[in-house]
Design an enzyme around this catalytic site. Sequence first.
Site, PDB file in Angstrom:
ATOM      1  N   ALA A 114      56.867  61.430 -56.928  1.00 57.74           N
ATOM      2  CA  ALA A 114      55.951  62.305 -57.651  1.00 57.74           C
ATOM      3  C   ALA A 114      55.444  61.563 -58.879  1.00 57.74           C
ATOM      4  O   ALA A 114      56.118  60.679 -59.400  1.00 57.74           O
ATOM      5  CB  ALA A 114      56.686  63.575 -58.062  1.00 57.74           C
TER       6      ALA A 114
ATOM      7  N   GLU B 224      60.555  61.750 -49.399  1.00 55.76           N
ATOM      8  CA  GLU B 224      60.442  63.135 -48.921  1.00 55.76           C
ATOM      9  C   GLU B 224      59.216  63.299 -48.023  1.00 55.76           C
ATOM     10  O   GLU B 224      59.260  64.018 -47.010  1.00 55.76           O
ATOM     11  CB  GLU B 224      60.419  64.090 -50.117  1.00 55.76           C
ATOM     12  CG  GLU B 224      61.789  64.146 -50.793  1.00 55.76           C
ATOM     13  CD  GLU B 224      61.816  64.900 -52.106  1.00 55.76           C
ATOM     14  OE1 GLU B 224      62.781  65.632 -52.351  1.00 55.76           O
ATOM     15  OE2 GLU B 224      60.862  64.750 -52.896  1.00 55.76           O
TER      16      GLU B 224
ATOM     17  N   GLU C  28      65.773  60.313 -58.171  1.00 53.03           N
ATOM     18  CA  GLU C  28      65.518  61.374 -59.159  1.00 53.03           C
ATOM     19  C   GLU C  28      66.646  61.522 -60.176  1.00 53.03           C
ATOM     20  O   GLU C  28      66.423  61.848 -61.339  1.00 53.03           O
ATOM     21  CB  GLU C  28      65.297  62.718 -58.443  1.00 53.03           C
ATOM     22  CG  GLU C  28      63.956  62.836 -57.720  1.00 53.03           C
ATOM     23  CD  GLU C  28      63.994  62.300 -56.301  1.00 53.03           C
ATOM     24  OE1 GLU C  28      64.931  61.554 -55.945  1.00 53.03           O
ATOM     25  OE2 GLU C  28      63.059  62.619 -55.530  1.00 53.03           O
TER      26      GLU C  28
HETATM   27  C1  3H9 Z   1      60.061  62.667 -57.659  1.00 58.54           C
HETATM   28  O1  3H9 Z   1      59.593  62.021 -56.782  1.00 58.54           O
HETATM   29  C2  3H9 Z   1      60.370  64.122 -57.552  1.00 58.54           C
HETATM   30  C3  3H9 Z   1      60.306  64.645 -56.143  1.00 58.54           C
HETATM   31  O2  3H9 Z   1      61.614  64.747 -55.594  1.00 58.54           O
HETATM   32  C4  3H9 Z   1      59.712  66.039 -56.147  1.00 58.54           C
HETATM   33  C5  3H9 Z   1      58.291  66.056 -55.761  1.00 58.54           C
HETATM   34  C6  3H9 Z   1      57.696  67.462 -55.801  1.00 58.54           C
HETATM   35  N1  3H9 Z   1      54.937  58.065 -61.475  1.00 58.54           N
HETATM   36  O3  3H9 Z   1      58.131  49.855 -62.663  1.00 58.54           O
HETATM   37  P1  3H9 Z   1      56.869  49.092 -62.525  1.00 58.54           P
HETATM   38  C7  3H9 Z   1      54.096  53.153 -62.739  1.00 58.54           C
HETATM   39  S1  3H9 Z   1      60.368  61.997 -59.175  1.00 58.54           S
HETATM   40  C8  3H9 Z   1      54.040  57.533 -62.324  1.00 58.54           C
HETATM   41  O4  3H9 Z   1      56.410  48.285 -63.670  1.00 58.54           O
HETATM   42  P2  3H9 Z   1      58.083  47.589 -60.404  1.00 58.54           P
HETATM   43  C9  3H9 Z   1      54.841  52.480 -63.873  1.00 58.54           C
HETATM   44  O5  3H9 Z   1      54.894  53.307 -65.002  1.00 58.54           O
HETATM   45  C10 3H9 Z   1      59.913  60.307 -59.016  1.00 58.54           C
HETATM   46  N2  3H9 Z   1      53.945  56.213 -62.572  1.00 58.54           N
HETATM   47  O6  3H9 Z   1      56.851  48.181 -61.209  1.00 58.54           O
HETATM   48  C11 3H9 Z   1      54.009  51.247 -64.081  1.00 58.54           C
HETATM   49  O7  3H9 Z   1      52.854  51.627 -64.822  1.00 58.54           O
HETATM   50  P3  3H9 Z   1      52.204  50.639 -65.896  1.00 58.54           P
HETATM   51  C12 3H9 Z   1      60.942  59.531 -58.290  1.00 58.54           C
HETATM   52  C13 3H9 Z   1      54.780  55.406 -61.938  1.00 58.54           C
HETATM   53  O8  3H9 Z   1      57.507  46.892 -59.252  1.00 58.54           O
HETATM   54  C14 3H9 Z   1      53.565  50.896 -62.667  1.00 58.54           C
HETATM   55  O9  3H9 Z   1      53.717  52.095 -61.897  1.00 58.54           O
HETATM   56  N3  3H9 Z   1      60.562  58.141 -58.293  1.00 58.54           N
HETATM   57  C15 3H9 Z   1      55.743  55.896 -61.058  1.00 58.54           C
HETATM   58  O10 3H9 Z   1      58.991  46.872 -61.331  1.00 58.54           O
HETATM   59  C16 3H9 Z   1      54.384  49.819 -62.030  1.00 58.54           C
HETATM   60  O11 3H9 Z   1      55.763  50.177 -62.138  1.00 58.54           O
HETATM   61  C17 3H9 Z   1      61.062  57.269 -59.163  1.00 58.54           C
HETATM   62  O12 3H9 Z   1      61.873  57.588 -59.999  1.00 58.54           O
HETATM   63  C18 3H9 Z   1      55.798  57.293 -60.821  1.00 58.54           C
HETATM   64  N4  3H9 Z   1      56.676  57.844 -59.977  1.00 58.54           N
HETATM   65  O13 3H9 Z   1      58.897  48.841 -59.873  1.00 58.54           O
HETATM   66  C19 3H9 Z   1      60.565  55.856 -59.034  1.00 58.54           C
HETATM   67  N5  3H9 Z   1      56.458  54.856 -60.576  1.00 58.54           N
HETATM   68  O14 3H9 Z   1      51.791  49.443 -65.109  1.00 58.54           O
HETATM   69  C20 3H9 Z   1      60.091  55.348 -60.353  1.00 58.54           C
HETATM   70  C21 3H9 Z   1      55.936  53.756 -61.142  1.00 58.54           C
HETATM   71  O15 3H9 Z   1      51.093  51.444 -66.454  1.00 58.54           O
HETATM   72  N6  3H9 Z   1      59.519  54.036 -60.245  1.00 58.54           N
HETATM   73  N7  3H9 Z   1      54.930  54.076 -61.965  1.00 58.54           N
HETATM   74  O16 3H9 Z   1      53.287  50.358 -66.894  1.00 58.54           O
HETATM   75  C22 3H9 Z   1      60.266  52.892 -60.130  1.00 58.54           C
HETATM   76  O17 3H9 Z   1      61.461  52.926 -60.016  1.00 58.54           O
HETATM   77  C23 3H9 Z   1      59.535  51.582 -60.164  1.00 58.54           C
HETATM   78  O18 3H9 Z   1      58.324  51.790 -60.814  1.00 58.54           O
HETATM   79  C24 3H9 Z   1      59.263  50.965 -58.782  1.00 58.54           C
HETATM   80  C25 3H9 Z   1      58.338  49.722 -58.949  1.00 58.54           C
HETATM   81  C26 3H9 Z   1      60.585  50.521 -58.170  1.00 58.54           C
HETATM   82  C27 3H9 Z   1      58.574  51.941 -57.878  1.00 58.54           C
END
Ligand code: 3H9
Length: 675
Positions: free
Chosen positions: A63, A107, A127
Amino acid sequence: MSDIIEFTKEGAVGVLTINNPPANALSFAVCKALGQIIPDCMADDDIAGLVITGAGRMFMAGADIREFNLTRPDDVPDFHDVLRAMEEAPKPIVAAINGVALGGGLELAMGCHYRLIAAGAQVGQPEIKLGFIPGAGGTQRLPRLAGVEAALEMIVGGDPVSAERAVELGIADELVDGDLLARAAEFAAEKAASGEAPPATGKRNEKIAGIDAAVFEAYREKIAGRSRGLEAPFEAVKCIEAATNLPLQEGLALERDIFAVLRDSDKAKAMRYMFFAEREVAKIPDIPRDTETKDIKSAAIIGSGTMGGGIAMCFANAGLPVTLIDVSEEALAAGIGKVRANYAGTVSRGRLGQDAMDTRLGLISGATDYADIADADIVIEAVFEDMELKKKIFTELDKTCKPSAILASNTSTLDVNEIGAVTGRPDKVCGTHFFSPANVMKLLENVRTDAASKETIATVMKLSKTLGKVGVLVGVCNGFVGNRILGVAARITDFMVEEGALPWQVDQAIYDFGFAMGPFAVNDLAGIDIRHMTRAEQRRLWPDRRDPVLVDKVYELGRYGQKTNAGWYDYEPGARRGTPSQLIEDLIVETSGELGLQRRQFSDQEIVDGYVLSMANTGAQILEEGLALRASDIDVIWHYGYGFPRYRGGPMFHADLVGLDKVYDAVSRLYDTYG
Ligand code: 3H9
């Protein structure tokens, strides 16, 4: 159709490519588009089946966390309804997991009938790391695919699993090494042609049948210690248990209610804030991302003591050759011996293979002559805190090292401008302040001197990442950001003890707030003699300041902490956990009397406020002086360097939550009492 979801066709199979950079997050717009396109495709007689994939390197990172504070617009469907419609769809829907599928991304994939996964992709429900639980069926569908044990690990632990593991667990149906999209389209066409009803994950009950409630009880016990202060891990267990004993719709409803409460909690807000804060630290307003950096291919460390050895390990762990320099062969042998013992400990605990240890040790060499490090790309000085000694070393290094080498100091207190000024290359001098144990602690305070070039700073910030550290840029001042704040907060708790609190009461209150240890226990661990030494420098800087006297009295008793089996606490020889000391309690009461102080009660709240809000006040001062780039950088420093609980977000975030009026009152009281 929609920009955010591209529609193409592979034969009779429709392909939906989610294109929402940078992470293909499930924003309101993506959810709305999915809610429209999927039913349209189902109604289209020319489409036999669907493939859903992500553009770029990710499938979907979950999300959109940035939208969590917003209310869902009326024209955006509930994601649960989108998933339900997908599960019930008459034509096969195949997820082609091209890269990470996390949170809502997994999901979404589990809402599909089948999942094909590219080698190198990962799936997970992270999450919990944001302070809440999956909110779109993760706790109900993942155990149905992967079984209860794996679902508990993945949802409560929050770490992703590899593509291979996803197939092994039954999360994905097939691992694809070649052209994922082509194979997924072929797969969808085969399933469509087979005439079999597409299987809904929510109806697959084999893996959740007949699970004993004791499994969940045992898991709760297992995670109790590491989940201290958190509700989300236990709520996740509750939801996974519900998957085994409630019908799907009831399980989903329970999950949805718990998700909403947790998502809106202060702890989740703090963890969300930390997620962005630790990405923000890499952004330096006047040093754009594309600034030239020096290639760091080799390093040298001056001083093979605990700190120097730990820093050398960081380089070796990152695969970079590093030379340790010390004054004699004996000192070097002792230093490298400690490094070897450190690695051997990790091997014996099963956390490192013998081969890896040998490779890493092979990257570390020793020398006593600076001529041997003339070619190093970066030299980090890690000798004890003596300005004259450091100046001498930097003068020598400047003469011997190649002109392009960066010369950095690991000082935790001294003026790096002054150190740089003795060299002919002050633009290549900066601070790299590691935290002990350097090979473990993730924080690196990179100190920007007045003369440091943008290239030097960009290089050490990049190097931090290479070393697996969180590099935070700070300015030159006594103690930089972390220790300067610690000095102020520790001074306040010392005063509290002189006025009526006891060290163990203070420590308990701070522990209950969420720190792993209170300040007095930390003091015993780090050494009261070390603290005594830094106080001399502080007295020099602020000669008129009223200072607590107790710490010096404890020092004068020869009670230096754990290393002498006595400090604020008493220790059994070799023990890490101390017991309250009667001798110290008597000393405290006696000292209060000498100071003419009437001892009084302190509430735990007053202790926490004094400790944490004084940190925020100093943080504000640091910002005012321009020594940190942003408040959130200070919070990142306190989380990674001092264990400020992530779910509290750091002193600055905490102060924001408490509210300016209350912070002002508390800090004013401290000012009136202690100056
Ligand atoms: C969820 O899903 C709830 C559901 O269960 C319910 C749904 C109804 N949102 O980390 P990076 C951005 S909760 C917005 O530098 P990497 C990040 O801020 C979510 N932005 O790259 C960055 O922006 P910027 C559960 C996001 O390759 C850019 O993307 N998911 C999100 O080192 C690049 O990210 C998580 O907790 C997001 N969800 O790592 C996953 N994700 O360039 C959270 C990333 O402007 N994300 N951005 O600074 C991560 O763990 C890492 O970002 C990921 C990539 C491993 C994906």
